[in-house]
Design a protein around this motif. Structure first.
Motif, PDB file in Angstrom:
ATOM      1  N   ARG A 154       0.828  -1.206   0.000  1.00  0.00           N
ATOM      2  CA  ARG A 154       0.000   0.000   0.000  1.00  0.00           C
ATOM      3  C   ARG A 154       0.868   1.264   0.000  1.00  0.00           C
ATOM      4  NH1 ARG A 154      -3.513  -0.898   4.043  1.00  0.00           N
ATOM      5  NH2 ARG A 154      -5.235  -1.398   2.649  1.00  0.00           N
ATOM      6  N   GLY A 155       1.929   1.276   0.749  1.00  0.00           N
ATOM      7  CA  GLY A 155       2.816   2.428   0.786  1.00  0.00           C
ATOM      8  C   GLY A 155       3.462   2.703  -0.562  1.00  0.00           C
ATOM      9  N   VAL A 156       3.847   1.629  -1.254  1.00  0.00           N
ATOM     10  CA  VAL A 156       4.462   1.786  -2.580  1.00  0.00           C
ATOM     11  C   VAL A 156       3.440   2.359  -3.558  1.00  0.00           C
ATOM     12  CG1 VAL A 156       5.560   0.567  -4.494  1.00  0.00           C
ATOM     13  CG2 VAL A 156       6.066  -0.103  -2.139  1.00  0.00           C
ATOM     14  N   ARG A 157       2.230   1.831  -3.508  1.00  0.00           N
ATOM     15  CA  ARG A 157       1.183   2.344  -4.403  1.00  0.00           C
ATOM     16  C   ARG A 157       0.935   3.827  -4.160  1.00  0.00           C
ATOM     17  NH1 ARG A 157      -1.673  -2.340  -2.827  1.00  0.00           N
ATOM     18  NH2 ARG A 157      -3.156  -1.048  -1.662  1.00  0.00           N
ATOM     19  N   ARG A 158       0.850   4.193  -2.896  1.00  0.00           N
ATOM     20  CA  ARG A 158       0.601   5.599  -2.590  1.00  0.00           C
ATOM     21  C   ARG A 158       1.730   6.490  -3.091  1.00  0.00           C
ATOM     22  NH1 ARG A 158      -1.674   5.312   3.627  1.00  0.00           N
ATOM     23  NH2 ARG A 158      -3.823   4.747   3.121  1.00  0.00           N
ATOM     24  N   PHE A 159       2.950   6.022  -2.994  1.00  0.00           N
ATOM     25  CA  PHE A 159       4.086   6.812  -3.491  1.00  0.00           C
ATOM     26  C   PHE A 159       3.932   7.090  -4.988  1.00  0.00           C
ATOM     27  CE2 PHE A 159       8.187   6.796  -5.672  1.00  0.00           C
ATOM     28  CZ  PHE A 159       8.798   7.899  -5.087  1.00  0.00           C
ATOM     29  N   PHE A 160       3.574   6.046  -5.737  1.00  0.00           N
ATOM     30  CA  PHE A 160       3.414   6.237  -7.181  1.00  0.00           C
ATOM     31  C   PHE A 160       2.203   7.106  -7.504  1.00  0.00           C
ATOM     32  CE2 PHE A 160       6.171   2.426  -7.507  1.00  0.00           C
ATOM     33  CZ  PHE A 160       7.107   2.944  -8.398  1.00  0.00           C
ATOM     34  N   TYR A 161       1.118   6.943  -6.723  1.00  0.00           N
ATOM     35  CA  TYR A 161      -0.042   7.806  -6.943  1.00  0.00           C
ATOM     36  C   TYR A 161       0.341   9.276  -6.794  1.00  0.00           C
ATOM     37  CZ  TYR A 161      -2.951   3.597  -6.360  1.00  0.00           C
ATOM     38  OH  TYR A 161      -3.523   2.365  -6.492  1.00  0.00           O
ATOM     39  N   VAL A 162       1.025   9.599  -5.706  1.00  0.00           N
ATOM     40  CA  VAL A 162       1.417  10.980  -5.447  1.00  0.00           C
ATOM     41  C   VAL A 162       2.391  11.468  -6.515  1.00  0.00           C
ATOM     42  CG1 VAL A 162       2.600  12.515  -3.823  1.00  0.00           C
ATOM     43  CG2 VAL A 162       1.015  10.778  -2.964  1.00  0.00           C
ATOM     44  N   ALA A 163       3.319  10.583  -6.917  1.00  0.00           N
ATOM     45  CA  ALA A 163       4.301  10.975  -7.938  1.00  0.00           C
ATOM     46  C   ALA A 163       3.613  11.278  -9.272  1.00  0.00           C
ATOM     47  CB  ALA A 163       5.332   9.860  -8.112  1.00  0.00           C
ATOM     48  N   PHE A 164       2.673  10.430  -9.667  1.00  0.00           N
ATOM     49  CA  PHE A 164       1.970  10.647 -10.932  1.00  0.00           C
ATOM     50  C   PHE A 164       1.090  11.894 -10.867  1.00  0.00           C
ATOM     51  CE2 PHE A 164       2.307   5.853 -11.723  1.00  0.00           C
ATOM     52  CZ  PHE A 164       3.447   6.044 -12.501  1.00  0.00           C
ATOM     53  N   ILE A 165       0.445  12.122  -9.714  1.00  0.00           N
ATOM     54  CA  ILE A 165      -0.378  13.325  -9.556  1.00  0.00           C
ATOM     55  C   ILE A 165       0.492  14.574  -9.691  1.00  0.00           C
ATOM     56  CG2 ILE A 165      -1.745  14.660  -7.900  1.00  0.00           C
ATOM     57  CD1 ILE A 165      -2.781  11.979  -6.816  1.00  0.00           C
ATOM     58  N   ALA A 166       1.673  14.538  -9.049  1.00  0.00           N
ATOM     59  CA  ALA A 166       2.576  15.686  -9.136  1.00  0.00           C
ATOM     60  C   ALA A 166       3.053  15.908 -10.568  1.00  0.00           C
ATOM     61  CB  ALA A 166       3.762  15.467  -8.197  1.00  0.00           C
ATOM     62  N   ALA A 167       3.417  14.809 -11.241  1.00  0.00           N
ATOM     63  CA  ALA A 167       3.904  14.931 -12.624  1.00  0.00           C
ATOM     64  C   ALA A 167       2.815  15.481 -13.539  1.00  0.00           C
ATOM     65  CB  ALA A 167       4.375  13.575 -13.120  1.00  0.00           C
ATOM     66  N   ALA A 168       1.584  14.952 -13.384  1.00  0.00           N
ATOM     67  CA  ALA A 168       0.480  15.438 -14.215  1.00  0.00           C
ATOM     68  C   ALA A 168       0.148  16.888 -13.899  1.00  0.00           C
ATOM     69  CB  ALA A 168      -0.746  14.557 -14.011  1.00  0.00           C
ATOM     70  N   GLY A 169       0.269  17.263 -12.618  1.00  0.00           N
ATOM     71  CA  GLY A 169      -0.005  18.643 -12.236  1.00  0.00           C
ATOM     72  C   GLY A 169       1.001  19.611 -12.834  1.00  0.00           C
ATOM     73  N   ILE A 170       2.289  19.239 -12.800  1.00  0.00           N
ATOM     74  CA  ILE A 170       3.325  20.100 -13.387  1.00  0.00           C
ATOM     75  C   ILE A 170       3.114  20.238 -14.887  1.00  0.00           C
ATOM     76  CG2 ILE A 170       5.796  20.267 -13.860  1.00  0.00           C
ATOM     77  CD1 ILE A 170       6.254  18.889 -11.143  1.00  0.00           C
ATOM     78  N   SER A 171       2.804  19.093 -15.523  1.00  0.00           N
ATOM     79  CA  SER A 171       2.569  19.138 -16.973  1.00  0.00           C
ATOM     80  C   SER A 171       1.377  20.023 -17.318  1.00  0.00           C
ATOM     81  CB  SER A 171       2.351  17.719 -17.498  1.00  0.00           C
ATOM     82  OG  SER A 171       2.117  17.727 -18.896  1.00  0.00           O
ATOM     83  N   THR A 172       0.329  19.913 -16.509  1.00  0.00           N
ATOM     84  CA  THR A 172      -0.857  20.750 -16.740  1.00  0.00           C
ATOM     85  C   THR A 172      -0.528  22.225 -16.563  1.00  0.00           C
ATOM     86  OG1 THR A 172      -2.280  18.959 -15.952  1.00  0.00           O
ATOM     87  CG2 THR A 172      -3.237  21.167 -16.008  1.00  0.00           C
ATOM     88  N   PHE A 173       0.325  22.515 -15.573  1.00  0.00           N
ATOM     89  CA  PHE A 173       0.720  23.905 -15.315  1.00  0.00           C
ATOM     90  C   PHE A 173       1.344  24.549 -16.549  1.00  0.00           C
ATOM     91  CE2 PHE A 173       3.970  26.959 -13.932  1.00  0.00           C
ATOM     92  CZ  PHE A 173       3.193  27.834 -13.205  1.00  0.00           C
ATOM     93  N   PHE A 174       2.142  23.773 -17.301  1.00  0.00           N
ATOM     94  CA  PHE A 174       2.780  24.314 -18.508  1.00  0.00           C
ATOM     95  C   PHE A 174       1.880  24.198 -19.738  1.00  0.00           C
ATOM     96  CE2 PHE A 174       6.539  23.310 -15.896  1.00  0.00           C
ATOM     97  CZ  PHE A 174       7.190  24.536 -15.939  1.00  0.00           C
ATOM     98  N   THR A 175       0.929  23.245 -19.686  1.00  0.00           N
ATOM     99  CA  THR A 175       0.066  23.035 -20.855  1.00  0.00           C
ATOM    100  C   THR A 175      -1.034  24.085 -20.958  1.00  0.00           C
ATOM    101  OG1 THR A 175       0.480  20.648 -20.740  1.00  0.00           O
ATOM    102  CG2 THR A 175      -1.406  21.360 -22.045  1.00  0.00           C
TER     103      THR A 175
END
Length: 442
Positions: free
Chosen positions: A186-207
Motif C-alpha cells: 500500500r505504501g508503494v502504491r501511494r508513493f506512485f499515486y502521489v508521484a503521478f499526480i505531481a507529474a500530471a499537475g506540473i505538466s498541466t501547469f505548462f500546458t
C-alpha cells in the motif's frame, strides 16, 4: 493484536525498630491495572509486641501512592464508593505521572462498576491524553467489561482509532503497523499515486498557457487539437490517481476497523463447561467457534439441530457459542468479585523465550484443550452483542437479525450467514482438525 504494557517495578522498604520487633514490606507495582493495581502488604515477626511504655509510632502522612493502595484494597472488597474517595484524594496529593495514571484508571474501573459510563470515559480520556495510558489496556482489562458494552466506550474507541496528538496516537500507530503487514504494497502504491499526480499537475501547469495561446490563434500558436489532447490527458490522470489515492485510504480505514474488530473479538470472554473463564484468544489453534446470535427460539433450534451432527462437528473442532439478544441488558452486576479471572493460560510463547516457560505454557494449553466441550457460555453478553452488531453493520446486515458467524482456527471470521446454519453444509466446508487444510489455517 496484543496490547503493550509498561514494565513493573518492585520497591521494597523495610523499617526496623531498635529492638527489631517488627518489619514492614511494601510492594509497589508501578504500572496501570491489572499490572498497576498498587498493593500494600504488611507482615510482622513472631516476636512479642513492644511494651506499653514504648512510644507509639505515629501514623504516616498520606501520599498519593498510599491512597491508591488503600483504594485498591477497598475496591477488591467491594467498597467501591470508599475506593473512589481514596483515588480522588490521591489526585490532590501531588502525584507523579504514574500515580496519577493509576488513580484515574482505577477511578474509571469504579465508575464502570457503578454503571457510570460518562464518568468512566472522562477518567480514561484524561489518563490517555495526559498520562500515556495505552488503549490496549482498556481493551484487555476484565474490570472494564461492563464499560466496553456502553456507547461511551464506542466513542472513546473511535477517538483512539483516529489517533492524533491528544488521544490514541500509539493505538493508531499499532493498528497501522498491523495493516501494513497485511497490505505491504500500500505504501508503494501511494508513493506512485502521489508521484503521478505531481507529474500530471506540473505538466498541466505548462500546458494551460499553451492551450490559451492555441485558442487565441495567431502566428506561432501551437496546434489546438494536440494541445487540448495533452491537457485532457493530464487532467484525466490527476482525476484518476486522486480517486485511486482516496480509494486506497478508504480501504485502509476499513482494514483498520476490521483489525480493531478482530482484536475486540479475541478478548471476548467465555465460560467453558468446567466453569473456567477464558478469552477467545486463548482458544486459537484449538477450536473453531461458531457464534449463534438471535432470538432465544432461533438459537435453541440451531443448538438442537447441531446435536444431530455432534460427533462430526467435534471432529472439526466446532465449539458452539450461543448469544441471545437482550441477555446483555438483563445481566446484573455481581457483587462478589470484580470483572473476570485473569487469563488461565497464555498463548504459546515464541522460540526465543525461556524453555521452562514454554514447557509450562504447552502443558497449560493441553490441559485447556481437555476442558473444551461442545458448547461454551458467553460472559459479559453485552460485549458480545456489541461486537456482533458492529460485525453486522460492516457486512451490510441489519443489526439485530438472527445470524451465525463461523471463526477460523486462527480466530478470524471465516464466514457468516443469516438465520439457522446448515450444519450438513458446514461439515462439508470444514476440514477435520488433523487434516492438512486445518494445519494451514492455524
Amino acid at each position: 493484536m496484543a496490547a503493550a504494557t509498561l514494565p513493573s517495578h518492585h520497591l521494597h522498604f523495610c523499617f526496623f525498630s531498635s529492638s527489631s520487633k517488627f518489619s514492614i514490606t511494601r510492594q509497589v507495582w508501578l504500572n496501570y491495572p491489572k499490572t498497576n493495581r498498587l498493593s500494600l502488604v504488611s507482615c510482622s515477626s513472631s516476636t512479642s509486641p513492644p511494651p506499653p511504655s514504648q512510644p507509639q509510632v505515629s501514623e504516616p502522612t498520606p501520599t498519593a501512592e498510599s491512597c491508591v493502595n488503600v483504594g485498591l484494597d477497598l475496591f477488591s472488597k467491594g467498597r467501591v464508593k470508599d475506593a473512589l474517595v481514596q483515588f480522588d484524594t490521591a489526585l490532590t496529593l501531588d502525584p507523579n505521572p504514574v500515580e496519577a495514571q493509576a488513580a484515574f484508571y482505577n477511578k474509571a474501573c469504579c465508575h464502570a462498576y457503578r454503571g457510570e459510563g460518562k464518568k468512566a470515559a472522562e477518567c480514561l480520556r484524561t489518563a490517555l491524553k495526559e498520562y500515556n495510558l495505552k488503549f490496549g489496556t482498556i481493551l484487555n482489562d476484565p474490570d472494564l467489561a461492563s464499560f466496553r458494552a456502553l456507547p461511551e466506550f464506542k466513542e472513546l474507541q473511535e477517538e483512539a482509532k483516529l489517533g492524533g496528538e491528544d488521544i490514541g496516537y500509539s493505538f493508531r500507530r499499532d493498528l497501522k503497523l498491523i495493516s501494513e503487514v497485511q497490505a505491504p504494497f500500500r505504501g508503494v502504491r501511494r508513493f506512485f499515486y502521489v508521484a503521478f499526480i505531481a507529474a500530471a499537475g506540473i505538466s498541466t501547469f505548462f500546458t494551460v498557457p499553451r492551450l490559451i495561446r492555441a485558442i487565441q490563434g495567431g502566428d506561432g500558436a501551437p496546434d489546438i487539437g494536440a494541445t487540448a489532447g495533452n491537457a485532457a490527458i493530464n487532467v484525466a490522470g490527476i482525476v484518476v490517481f486522486v480517486a485511486l489515492l482516496f480509494w486506497d485510504n478508504k480501504k485502509e480505514e476499513e482494514q483498520l476497523a476490521q483489525i480493531l474488530r478482530d482484536e475486540t473479538l479475541s478478548r471476548l470472554p467465555l465460560r467453558l463447561s468446567t466453569d473456567r473463564i477464558v478469552e477467545l484468544v486463548q482458544l486459537r489453534d484449538t477450536v473453531r467457534p461458531v457464534i449463534l446470535a438471535g432470538k432465544k427460539e432461533t438459537v435453541s433450534l440451531a443448538m438442537r439441530n447441531a446435536e444431530r451432527f455432534r460427533t462430526e462437528l467435534l471432529k472439526r473442532g466446532v465449539l458452539l457459542v450461543p448469544v441471545i439478544w437482550g441477555e446483555g441488558r438483563e445481566t446484573k452486576i455481581e457483587k462478589k468479585g470484580f470483572g473476570l479471572s485473569q487469563k488461565a493460560v497464555a498463548s504459546l510463547p515464541s522460540i526465543g523465550e525461556d524453555f521452562d516457560q514454554r514447557t509450562q505454557s504447552i502443558i497449560a494449553k493441553s490441559k485447556l484443550k481437555s476442558e473444551i466441550r461442545f458448547k461454551a457460555e458467553v460472559v459479559s453478553p453485552a460485549e458480545w452483542e456489541r461486537w456482533i452488531t458492529d460485525q453486522q453493520k460492516s457486512e451490510g446486515v441489519t443489526p439485530g437479525e438472527d445470524v451465525y458467524i463461523i471463526l477460523r482456527l486462527d480466530g478470524r471470521v471465516r464466514r457468516s450467514g443469516k438465520g439457522i446454519p446448515d450444519w450438513a453444509q458446514i461439515l462439508k466446508e470444514l476440514p477435520p482438525m488433523e487434516a492438512i487444510l486445518s494445519k494451514l489455517e492455524r
